[in-house]
Design a protein around this motif. Sequence first.
Motif, short mmCIF file in Angstrom:
data_model
loop_
_atom_site.label_atom_id
_atom_site.label_comp_id
_atom_site.label_asym_id
_atom_site.label_seq_id
_atom_site.Cartn_x
_atom_site.Cartn_y
_atom_site.Cartn_z
N GLU A 149 0.85 -1.18 0.00
CA GLU A 149 0.00 0.00 0.00
C GLU A 149 0.88 1.23 0.00
N PHE A 150 0.49 2.24 -0.77
CA PHE A 150 1.35 3.39 -1.00
C PHE A 150 0.85 4.65 -0.31
N GLN A 151 1.80 5.53 -0.03
CA GLN A 151 1.49 6.86 0.49
C GLN A 151 0.88 7.73 -0.62
N VAL A 152 0.31 8.86 -0.21
CA VAL A 152 -0.22 9.82 -1.18
C VAL A 152 0.35 11.21 -0.87
N LYS A 153 1.46 11.25 -0.18
CA LYS A 153 2.03 12.50 0.29
C LYS A 153 2.53 13.38 -0.85
N VAL A 154 3.34 12.84 -1.74
CA VAL A 154 3.92 13.64 -2.82
C VAL A 154 2.83 14.08 -3.81
N SER A 155 1.88 13.19 -4.06
CA SER A 155 0.77 13.55 -4.95
C SER A 155 0.02 14.76 -4.43
N LYS A 156 -0.24 14.79 -3.12
CA LYS A 156 -0.95 15.93 -2.53
C LYS A 156 -0.15 17.21 -2.67
N ASP A 157 1.16 17.10 -2.56
CA ASP A 157 2.00 18.29 -2.69
C ASP A 157 2.03 18.80 -4.13
N LEU A 158 2.07 17.87 -5.08
CA LEU A 158 2.22 18.26 -6.48
C LEU A 158 0.93 18.75 -7.13
N ILE A 159 -0.23 18.28 -6.64
CA ILE A 159 -1.49 18.64 -7.31
C ILE A 159 -1.75 20.14 -7.24
N GLY A 160 -1.43 20.75 -6.11
CA GLY A 160 -1.61 22.20 -5.99
C GLY A 160 -0.67 22.96 -6.91
N LYS A 161 0.56 22.49 -7.01
CA LYS A 161 1.54 23.13 -7.89
C LYS A 161 1.14 22.97 -9.35
N LEU A 162 0.55 21.82 -9.69
CA LEU A 162 0.09 21.60 -11.06
C LEU A 162 -1.07 22.54 -11.40
N ASN A 163 -2.00 22.73 -10.46
CA ASN A 163 -3.10 23.66 -10.69
C ASN A 163 -2.58 25.08 -10.90
N ALA A 164 -1.59 25.46 -10.11
CA ALA A 164 -1.01 26.80 -10.26
C ALA A 164 -0.38 26.95 -11.64
N ARG A 165 0.32 25.90 -12.10
CA ARG A 165 0.95 25.93 -13.41
C ARG A 165 -0.12 26.00 -14.52
N ALA A 166 -1.24 25.30 -14.33
CA ALA A 166 -2.30 25.31 -15.33
C ALA A 166 -2.96 26.68 -15.44
N ARG A 167 -3.14 27.35 -14.32
CA ARG A 167 -3.77 28.69 -14.34
C ARG A 167 -2.88 29.70 -15.04
N LEU A 168 -1.58 29.49 -14.98
CA LEU A 168 -0.65 30.44 -15.59
C LEU A 168 -0.37 30.14 -17.06
#
Length: 281
Positions: A261-280
């Motif tokens: 079973e895997f963590q979801v820590k890095v995914s949670k960190d990156l999703i916000g950064k990806l949204n910011a990149r998409a808005r720009l």
Amino acid sequence: MVNFNGQLHSKDSTFLNQDNRGLQYGDALFETLRVVNGKVFFWEEHYFRLMSSMRILRMEIPMEFTMEFLEAEIKKTVDANNLKDSGARVKLLITRQPSGFYIPTVNEIDFIIKVESLPDMFYVLSDKSCEVELFKDFYANPDMLSNLKTTNKILNVVAGVYAQENGYHNCLLLNNKKQVIETINGNLFLVKGTTIKTPPLHDGCLDGIVRKKLIELINGLEEFELIQESISPFELQKADELFSTNAISGIIPITKYRKKEFQVKVSKDLIGKLNARARLA
């Protein structure tokens, strides 16, 4: 409403026939796009990938196929479906015009744009479980055609049926060298400590737009090292985290592979950064 060569048709109308080369031979390309409030996420990258793919497949690119023209057609179709002020999933399909058999007699193209609503305006990390398994019945070829987003997706479809029949949410696809290249519907990333690994294009994975954006994003972070390197099936259970990416969902956490079973820590960190990149973008 569906857009066929710039003309809007109702979704239940018939504008293709049995001679369509996408149907007959899989002679077609597509881009799947996320559009929010009339803004096409990462449109420039999608456009240039499409143009490059059409050249590789020796399709004739119409003179009017500028970035501005296609963006206007996408927005026209989104507006016609009353999704201008919400989230939309857009599929832009390019097919070679009907002619010939395996050897086409013309290389001109038709285009189709179809639109569906999306529940979320931006990328949202799913909290649903996602158990995966290796799909070993058939393999992808590690070549340039595998990098393209064509309608030749029977490997993905059969893997999807296998997943359904065996109670999995997704499958990991392999190339003919038995390297893990992607999931059924996205590029694969593996996290181990501070290293994030994703398969290189020459292994046969899709040249994904969000893959490209995440590589750029991670390369700008001091806390992680991004490596484009082949992934062996033996590495999967040693990973801290696995996730896949695509243009509609953004990041999709993989929660279980066999007994791991895997963590979801890095995914949670990156999703916000990806949204910011998409808005720009």
